[in-house]
Design an enzyme around this catalytic site. Structure first.
Site, short mmCIF file in Angstrom:
data_model
loop_
_atom_site.label_atom_id
_atom_site.label_comp_id
_atom_site.label_asym_id
_atom_site.label_seq_id
_atom_site.Cartn_x
_atom_site.Cartn_y
_atom_site.Cartn_z
N LYS A 166 0.84 -1.20 0.00
CA LYS A 166 0.00 0.00 0.00
C LYS A 166 0.88 1.25 0.00
CE LYS A 166 -4.07 0.18 1.96
NZ LYS A 166 -5.02 0.07 0.87
N1 PMP Z 1 -6.33 -3.48 -3.92
C1 PMP Z 1 -6.05 -2.20 -3.62
C2 PMP Z 1 -5.32 -1.36 -4.60
C3 PMP Z 1 -6.43 -1.69 -2.37
O1 PMP Z 1 -6.16 -0.42 -2.06
C4 PMP Z 1 -7.15 -2.50 -1.46
C5 PMP Z 1 -7.61 -1.93 -0.15
N2 PMP Z 1 -6.62 -2.06 0.84
C6 PMP Z 1 -7.41 -3.83 -1.82
C7 PMP Z 1 -6.98 -4.29 -3.06
C8 PMP Z 1 -8.06 -4.76 -0.84
O2 PMP Z 1 -7.14 -5.06 0.20
P1 PMP Z 1 -7.63 -5.35 1.67
O3 PMP Z 1 -8.62 -6.46 1.57
O4 PMP Z 1 -6.40 -5.80 2.39
O5 PMP Z 1 -8.22 -4.11 2.19
#
Ligand code: PMP
Length: 322
Positions: A166
């Site tokens: 992230k």
């Molecule tokens: N892809 C991206 C680009 C994201 O920002 C997120 C949100 N965090 C997700 C997928 C989903 O990840 P998570 O389930 O860990 O929130």
């Protein structure tokens, strides 16, 4: 059509900045820190949900989120000086001091405080760390649906930016795709990767149901290593008894899927009812998606025992898992 994250932003009484719990209005940085400081910033998005009886708040997979935060900081060579266990406790303490008792979003952010001459080289920089919380209502089981467009923008690839973490800069890509989709009259974008196979949404992963199988792009499809994606694969296998397949997904599979949804911390489960004007299934929320929404909601709010290890209770006084 409903947008995923409401613009309503209610500030908490306190936030955490570089080792201190500060009143929201006192947590300021100098104006010269604006700019390059956030190019190398990494963050997390975490949710806490109230229990069914309203008496407890559960943080969902806190430890896994903070482990990913650590991986993100390591990849961009930022030093936070704190362990995952310490951050877990800091987050619980912050929710307590804010007396958070509603569905809440928690966002830790690490960035390079000193900008000066270090614009590009980021070798072992000490990070400034901010943890902010604000209420965020769920849209699970509300009947919300979305229309999607396959974006003309490709998802960032491993040889350009690191999609699996992230990194704040990655979200310029998300923003370009979402803006294009909205201007073109859709609710959201679906990105292909630079190989031309399906990647994910702007801030969410993608899952489809075809002939009773749950299929999702694999972790080398330029996706974020999503914690919700992982949880839903476990629920589909272990609770719904469905086969789950992680593999490359072609664009036209989106058009012929029985059911399709995005998933993520903010996205939760967001059913997609059409892609590029092709109806998905019958153009409404499908039965597997509905079941998963119910089971996921039970897990998030502590209405089942099997996945208690995914929940950290904020007020029970229980030791934080590490
Ligand atoms: N892809 C991206 C680009 C994201 O920002 C997120 C949100 N965090 C997700 C997928 C989903 O990840 P998570 O389930 O860990 O929130």
């Amino acid at each position: 059509m409903v947008h995923l994250v409401s613009d309503e932003h209610m500030n908490p009484a306190y936030l955490w900045l570089n080792g201190e719990v500060l009143r929201w209005e006192d947590a300021t940085v100098h104006v010269t820190e604006l700019g390059w400081s956030t190019v190398g910033a990494v963050f997390e998005g975490i949710r806490a949900y109230t229990s069914m009886d309203g008496g407890e708040l559960f943080v969902f997979r806190l430890n896994e989120h903070m482990e990913r935060f650590e991986r993100s900081t390591r990849l961009v060579r930022l030093r936070t000086g704190r362990s995952v266990a310490e951050f877990n406790q800091i987050i619980i303490d912050l929710l307590r001091v804010n007396e958070s008792m509603e569905d809440t979003y928690i966002r830790p952010l690490a960035y390079t405080a000193e900008t000066g001459n270090k614009r590009f080289a980021q070798v072992g920089s000490d990070a400034a760390v901010l943890i902010n919380t604000h209420p965020m209502a769920t849209h699970l089981l509300t009947g919300m649906t979305m229309t999607a467009k396959v974006s003309s923008w490709r998802r960032i690839s491993e040889d350009v930016m690191p999609p699996r973490i992230k990194n704040l800069s990655n979200y310029r890509n998300s923003s370009l795709g979402t803006t294009e989709a909205r201007l073109d009259g859709y609710d959201t974008a679906i990105f292909l990767n630079t190989r031309g196979t399906v990647s994910e949404g702007p801030g969410s992963c993608l899952m489809m149901i075809k002939d009773g199988v749950l299929i999702t792009p694999d972790v080398t499809s330029s996706i974020l290593e999503s914690i919700t994606r992982d949880a839903l694969m476990v629920l589909a296998r272990e609770v719904l008894g469905m086969p789950v397949v992680e593999r490359q997904v072609d664009r036209t599979e989106l058009y012929t899927a029985d059911e399709l949804f995005t998933c993520g911390t903010a996205a939760e489960i967001s059913p997609i009812v059409s892609v590029d004007h092709y109806d998905v299934g019958h153009g409404q929320i499908g039965p597997v998606t509905r079941r998963l929404e119910e089971e996921f909601n039970n897990v998030l709010r502590g209405n089942e025992k099997r996945f208690a290890h995914w929940r950290t209770p904020v007020y029970a006084g229980a030791a934080v898992r590490s």
